[in-house]
Design a protein around this motif. Structure first.
Motif, short mmCIF file in Angstrom:
data_model
loop_
_atom_site.label_atom_id
_atom_site.label_comp_id
_atom_site.label_asym_id
_atom_site.label_seq_id
_atom_site.Cartn_x
_atom_site.Cartn_y
_atom_site.Cartn_z
N ASN A 124 -61.51 -13.82 -7.81
CA ASN A 124 -61.59 -13.74 -6.35
C ASN A 124 -61.58 -12.28 -5.91
O ASN A 124 -60.74 -11.52 -6.39
N TYR A 126 -61.11 -9.90 -2.55
CA TYR A 126 -60.70 -9.82 -1.16
C TYR A 126 -60.92 -8.42 -0.64
O TYR A 126 -60.56 -7.45 -1.30
N LEU A 132 -57.29 -16.50 2.27
CA LEU A 132 -57.54 -17.80 1.64
C LEU A 132 -56.62 -18.80 2.32
O LEU A 132 -55.39 -18.65 2.29
N HIS A 135 -54.19 -24.35 0.42
CA HIS A 135 -54.90 -25.36 -0.38
C HIS A 135 -54.03 -25.76 -1.57
O HIS A 135 -53.03 -25.10 -1.87
N ILE A 147 -51.24 -22.61 -14.31
CA ILE A 147 -52.27 -21.66 -13.89
C ILE A 147 -51.64 -20.28 -13.99
O ILE A 147 -50.46 -20.11 -13.65
N SER A 149 -52.11 -16.39 -12.65
CA SER A 149 -52.78 -15.66 -11.60
C SER A 149 -52.44 -14.17 -11.70
O SER A 149 -51.27 -13.80 -11.73
N PHE A 158 -48.85 -13.51 -0.49
CA PHE A 158 -49.14 -14.84 -1.03
C PHE A 158 -48.22 -15.82 -0.33
O PHE A 158 -47.02 -15.59 -0.22
N TRP A 182 -47.65 -20.69 -12.79
CA TRP A 182 -47.48 -21.73 -11.83
C TRP A 182 -47.75 -23.05 -12.52
O TRP A 182 -48.88 -23.26 -12.99
N HIS A 191 -50.69 -23.46 -1.21
CA HIS A 191 -50.55 -22.01 -1.27
C HIS A 191 -51.79 -21.36 -0.67
O HIS A 191 -52.82 -22.02 -0.51
N VAL A 193 -53.43 -17.13 0.87
CA VAL A 193 -53.28 -15.68 0.96
C VAL A 193 -53.51 -15.27 2.41
O VAL A 193 -54.53 -15.62 3.01
N ARG A 208 -58.85 -6.24 -3.25
CA ARG A 208 -57.94 -6.91 -4.18
C ARG A 208 -58.76 -7.87 -5.02
O ARG A 208 -59.61 -8.57 -4.48
N ASN A 210 -58.25 -11.03 -7.71
CA ASN A 210 -57.31 -11.98 -8.29
C ASN A 210 -58.04 -12.78 -9.36
O ASN A 210 -59.12 -13.30 -9.12
N THR A 212 -57.62 -16.16 -11.54
CA THR A 212 -56.80 -17.34 -11.82
C THR A 212 -57.37 -18.04 -13.03
O THR A 212 -58.53 -18.48 -13.04
N ARG A 214 -57.28 -21.01 -15.76
CA ARG A 214 -56.89 -22.43 -15.80
C ARG A 214 -57.41 -23.11 -17.05
O ARG A 214 -58.36 -22.67 -17.68
C1 MD6 Z 1 -55.04 -15.49 -4.91
N1 MD6 Z 1 -54.63 -17.64 -5.77
O1 MD6 Z 1 -53.93 -15.11 -5.26
C2 MD6 Z 1 -55.37 -16.94 -4.85
N2 MD6 Z 1 -53.91 -20.83 -7.12
O2 MD6 Z 1 -55.92 -14.71 -4.58
C3 MD6 Z 1 -54.59 -18.96 -5.85
O3 MD6 Z 1 -55.19 -19.69 -5.09
C4 MD6 Z 1 -53.74 -19.55 -6.87
O4 MD6 Z 1 -52.62 -17.52 -7.33
C5 MD6 Z 1 -53.13 -21.44 -8.02
C6 MD6 Z 1 -52.18 -20.77 -8.73
C7 MD6 Z 1 -51.99 -19.45 -8.51
C8 MD6 Z 1 -52.77 -18.80 -7.58
#
Ligand code: MD6
Ligand code: FE
Length: 217
Positions: A124, A126, A132, A135, A147, A149, A158, A182, A191, A193, A208, A210, A212, A214
């Motif tokens: 991702n 930003y 974000l 969700h 997961i 991150s 966050f 997580w 969660h 952002v 930024r 990120n 993630t 999985r």
């Molecule tokens: C972010 N992260 O930090 C978006 N999802 O940019 C997430 O949506 C996320 O950080 C699941 C587990 C950890 C995460």
């Protein structure tokens, strides 16, 4: 070494902090590999460029995304899902860089999730002002898998909520090099952002990134 509590964030990895059951923050965990990680992100983005995807409801996401690994997360008018090809090129997503896999496995193990084998990495991007919305991550097959991150570049706040969208959110400021793991009872919590504040990172500029990681399939 002198102790200065009020200046810069630490550049040393800190002991794991469990901020909710199943959710663990590893401050500065990725810093030792920052150059290798940033180079690998550049290679991934050269093969599969960042793009702003469309939500099923028809909105363009403010965050730009790409993927690497056997599976990649996508969204368009027909929904959210994982695909083995980049819909933009029709080619397989770029392979997951070895450094991503190694980092994710060691972070997961530190957080108590031994044997994590990621097959998907969503990347991702930003810029200031992007966000974000809240969700859950629920497109993966096995919610027993955590997961991992990884945050790079400028800071983000966050939001970490509960099992329902309306539950109140804790706020966690994530900095360059921080890793969040997580899983377990945290796996399906809402969660998001917050909109990023303007800032410039010495290596990453005004953005930024990120990762993630999985186990999607
Ligand atoms: C972010 N992260 O930090 C978006 N999802 O940019 C997430 O949506 C996320 O950080 C699941 C587990 C950890 C995460
Ligand atoms: Fe998520």
């Amino acid at each position: 070494m002198t102790l200065d509590l009020f200046t810069e964030p630490s550049t040393e990895p800190a002991p794991p902090e469990t901020f909710a059951p199943g959710a663990v923050l590893l401050r500065a965990f990725a810093l030792k590999d920052e150059n290798a990680i940033l180079a690998a992100i550049g290679q991934v983005a050269a093969a599969a460029p960042f793009r702003q995807m469309e939500t099923p409801g028809g909105f363009r996401m403010s965050v730009a995304m790409t993927n690497c690994g056997a599976l990649g997360w996508v969204t368009d008018r027909s929904g959210y899902r994982y695909t083995s090809e980049d819909p933009q090129s029709g080619r397989a997503w770029p392979a997951m860089p070895a450094i991503f896999r190694a980092l994710a496995q060691s972070a997961a193990a530190q957080a108590g999730f031994a044997g994590f084998e990621p097959d998907a990495c969503l990347v991702n991007r930003y810029q200031p002002g992007t966000r974000l919305t809240l969700h859950q991550d629920r497109n993966e097959k096995d919610f027993a898998q955590p997961i991992v991150s990884v945050s790079l570049g400028i800071p983000a706040v966050f939001l970490f909520g509960g099992p329902k969208r309306a539950d109140r959110c804790a706020r966690l400021r994530l900095l360059h090099g921080d890793v969040v793991v997580w899983g377990g009872p945290a796996r399906l919590r809402f969660h998001g952002v917050m909109p990023l504040a303007p800032a410039v990172h010495p290596l990453q500029g005004a953005q930024r990134i990120n990762l993630t990681l999985r186990r999607a399939g």
